[in-house]
Design an enzyme around this catalytic site. Structure first.
Site, PDB file in Angstrom:
ATOM      1  N   SER A   1       8.730  -1.216  19.409  1.00 22.78           N
ATOM      2  CA  SER A   1       7.650  -2.546  19.232  1.00 22.78           C
ATOM      3  C   SER A   1       7.296  -3.253  20.541  1.00 22.78           C
ATOM      4  CB  SER A   1       7.472  -3.399  18.039  1.00 22.78           C
ATOM      5  OG  SER A   1       5.983  -3.979  18.408  1.00 22.78           O
TER       6      SER A   1
ATOM      7  N   ASP B   1      -1.354   3.736  13.643  1.00 24.60           N
ATOM      8  CA  ASP B   1      -0.664   2.490  14.167  1.00 24.60           C
ATOM      9  C   ASP B   1      -1.678   1.283  14.517  1.00 24.60           C
ATOM     10  OD1 ASP B   1       0.388   0.268  15.179  1.00 24.60           O
ATOM     11  OD2 ASP B   1       2.520   1.515  16.249  1.00 24.60           O
TER      12      ASP B   1
ATOM     13  N   HIS C   1       2.220   1.065  12.220  1.00 23.69           N
ATOM     14  CA  HIS C   1       3.342  -0.251  13.123  1.00 23.69           C
ATOM     15  C   HIS C   1       5.172   0.564  12.917  1.00 23.69           C
ATOM     16  CE1 HIS C   1       4.245  -1.806  16.952  1.00 23.69           C
ATOM     17  NE2 HIS C   1       5.113  -2.307  16.009  1.00 23.69           N
TER      18      HIS C   1
END
Length: 708
Positions: free
Chosen positions: A578, A653, A685
């Protein structure tokens, strides 16, 4: 780069010296399911308005007097099954009073009198309900179906609060992408007479296409995703009266797409308080609205900042007061507590800490003290304090070094304190908040005692400007300082996250020490400027230039590693997910030759593709900050790749959308640069469940093969 100073290795986490059993990466990743994380007490609660706490042992709920530490009664599953014949296991308790427990079974809320062994109430709701929130005062469950909001009661399982056909209008769910501390979309009033709720109009928000490959053929699944600089949602707040079956909307014009957050009720249910934040997120107004009319009464106060304002906490009213409340603000550089009135008068700044307050737990029975949580002097820790509301004098109640999570009894006489540290798996104590005495009620055994795991040490390094940077280093179990070890740098580096904490494993996932010992690696992590719990200056230094200072600080860590005789400076890899994926790709491509290998998961590649609420807070809009967006665009640096890089992305995602990785791959092809890519079909995600073991093994295998 300025000289690095190593201050102190504060704690060392020893898992033993003679263990022989190797911990596999798969077992480490799935450790919660395999009993490899410290055990705890189940169903641990305070009984409301008493000094009694309960916890579950096997199929018994044990009632214990906190003052005397004596067991006063028990409630067994067998006893419950006499009334609830379908129960197969002891239920998870929602609330417990001196006579009743409330728990959920499927699409029902049961209230049971354990003194008389009788059913008291049954509240039912739709079996497909989402975003559920039960309220004991209202004896009702708020929930959503698709885009509408409903209430289930003892007499009616499906009362429609909204009935809107337009799917762009969504009621009863978290808004603003769950930023500003928003975690839900419904807010019961103190006496249960009203339900306030968020509503968002996403008509201006673009559809983002995701593909479901599990249909035949594959099908399109559009989500609403507001990208930086583009159209965003328009928020409203409705207040539904259970008695009148009527909704009043607050009279707020959000055509400018500003944010509504930190919704709080006054105890008398006459007013709601709302923080309204401009889309630029550098100015907010704390406003008071009439529940009856929905009209603005007045603005209590405003806050501005040349970087950002980010109110994250609701107002907390003082006991027996409809007028005075506590408010948390970073206006002086650290999250502190201020007392206000509902007329907008600042009574006083209650705390003036140079550390971060993280929450308010409650008050003493006499209303003279408030109990709060915060880091205390060491930002790597979490503690509980009591503060005199008149003088501001405070006392730290949790005295053992570590990370503490506490539950306050109704009258503030006792705390349940659950904590861990680098050397303590988990202890649970009862703390007498007046006498400052604690009683240990649970000590978890070290679940890793039989495994060959090494040591984790804390470090303090210095940033280029002299700022302290906290880091941790994990060495293999058979560490030999005369040898040379390769390194894996694990990074996140973004706002609202902290990886170095004085908690079990130092805040690391179990696969990290397992990997260190299994493969004879050093694993290193540093919290750079921009990360959480260090105060506003530390966290906001990254404004408009994401990546610059974070990279600078991470390279301080790399230089420190290179100064160690036992580190192989030519074999350093980097990995993150991320924001950590953004950091991983940026570190690899903007500093060629430093790392041999990079594995980036769900990486932000271009901040203009990220969401409005988060992206514009830290970068402003692409129109306002074109230079910043261009500099942070990872694809601009792909031609610098020196080594091997693997990009991993969930195919659906909804947070860091796949477009990020696709644009990096597109530029790599254009520049004739070879990089590697792997996708996890139908994962969002985070890759969760058993597939996560596959993910971690893929990341680590790639590092082992290429970090040479």
């Amino acid at each position: 780069m300025k000289k690095i100073v190593t201050l102190l290795c504060i704690y060392t986490f020893f898992l033993g010296f003679s263990q022989q059993k190797e911990l596999s990466i798969e077992d480490a990743v799935l450790g919660y399911y395999k009993g490899l994380y410290p055990s705890s007490l189940n169903n641990l609660h305070w009984v409301e308005n008493t000094n009694t706490y309960v916890h579950q042992i096997e199929n018994e709920l044990i009632f214990t007097d906190a003052k005397t530490s004596t067991v006063t009664s028990k409630l067994t599953l067998e006893q419950l099954q006499k009334t609830y014949t379908s129960l197969k296991r002891f239920p998870r308790i929602a609330t417990i009073s001196s006579e009743e427990i409330t728990f959920r079974t499927g699409n029902q809320i049961e209230t049971y009198n354990y003194k008389t062994n009788e059913k008291v109430r049954l509240v039912t709701f739709d079996q497909h309900a989402e975003n559920t929130e039960y309220n004991n005062q209202a004896k009702a469950m708020a929930y959503t179906l698709d885009n509408n909001l409903y209430i289930g009661t003892a007499t009616n399982p499906r009362i429609a609060v909204t009935n809107i056909e337009d799917k762009n209008i969504v009621s009863g769910q978290a808004i603003h992408r769950s930023e500003f501390g928003i975690v839900k979309g419904t807010f019961w009033s103190p006496k249960g007479n009203y339900l306030a709720f968020y509503q968002k109009d996403e008509s201006n928000v673009s559809n983002y296409p995701l593909v479901d490959i599990n249909t035949y053929p594959a099908s399109l699944k559009n989500i609403k995703y507001p990208m930086a600089g583009q159209g965003s949602e328009k928020a409203k707040i409705g207040i539904y009266s259970l008695q009148k079956n009527k909704t009043v909307y607050l009279n707020i014009d959000t055509s400018d797409e500003h944010y509504l957050t930190n919704l709080s009720w006054s105890p008398d249910e006459k007013y709601v308080l709302v923080a309204e934040i401009n889309r630029g997120q550098n100015h907010f107004w704390y406003n008071k609205y009439s529940v009856k009319s929905g009209e603005l009464i007045h603005t209590l106060f405003e806050e501005t900042n040349d970087k950002w304002t980010e109110p994250e906490f609701d107002a907390v009213f003082l006991p027996k007061s409809n007028n005075n409340f506590l408010w948390l603000s970073e206006r002086d550089g650290f999250m502190n507590i201020y007392e206000y009135t509902t007329e907008g008068t600042l009574v006083k700044q209650l705390t003036n800490f140079k550390w971060v307050v993280t929450g308010i737990l409650g008050f003493s029975a006499n209303g003279k003290e408030v109990f709060i949580t915060g880091t205390g002097a060491d930002p790597r820790e979490s503690h509980t304090f009591k503060i005199n509301l008149k003088s501001g004098k405070y006392t730290q109640l949790t005295t053992t070094k570590g990370t503490h999570t506490t539950l306050l009894s109704s009258e503030g006489n006792y705390l349940i304190d659950s904590y861990s540290s680098l050397s303590i798996p988990k202890n649970i104590e009862i703390i007498d908040t007046k006498k400052m005495k604690s009683t240990v009620i649970y000590e978890a055994k070290n679940p890793l005692k039989k495994y060959a795991l090494g040591t984790t040490e804390f470090l303090t390094l210095k940033a280029a400007d002299g700022t302290d940077l906290y880091a941790k280093i994990t060495k293999p179990e058979n560490f030999d300082a005369s040898k040379k070890y390769p390194v894996l740098v694990y990074v996140y580096g973004g706002p609202h996250a902290q990886l170095v904490t004085n908690s079990w494993l130092g805040g690391s996932s179990l696969w990290m020490p397992a990997f260190a010992s299994k493969e004879n690696y050093i694993v290193f992590t540093l919290d750079n400027r921009g990360s959480a719990n260090r105060g506003f200056a530390f966290e906001s230094a990254i404004h408009r230039n994401l990546g610059d200072l974070e990279i600078e600080d991470q390279l301080v860590g790399v230089d420190y590693l290179k100064s160690l005789k036992y580190v192989d400076a030519n074999r350093i890899a980097v990995n993150g997910w991320s924001y950590g994926g953004f950091m991983t790709t940026s570190l690899m491509l903007r500093n060629p030759g430093v790392f041999t290998t990079a594995v980036a998961g769900g990486p932000v590649i271009d901040w203009k593709y990220y969401e409005v609420m988060y992206g514009e807070r830290y970068m402003d809009t692409p129109q306002e900050n074109p230079e910043g967006y261009e500099k942070t665009k990872v694809a601009n640096y792909i031609k610098n790749l020196d080594g091997k890089m693997l990009i991993i992305h969930g195919s659906v995602d909804p947070v860091v959308v796949p477009q990020h990785s696709m644009t990096l791959l597109q530029e790599a092809v254009k520049q004739k640069v070879q990089i590697d890519f792997f996708t996890y079909p139908m994962h969002e995600h985070n890759v969760r469940g058993i597939d996560r073991a596959h993910l971690v093994e893929k990341m680590l295998d790639y590092i082992l093969v290429n970090n040479k």
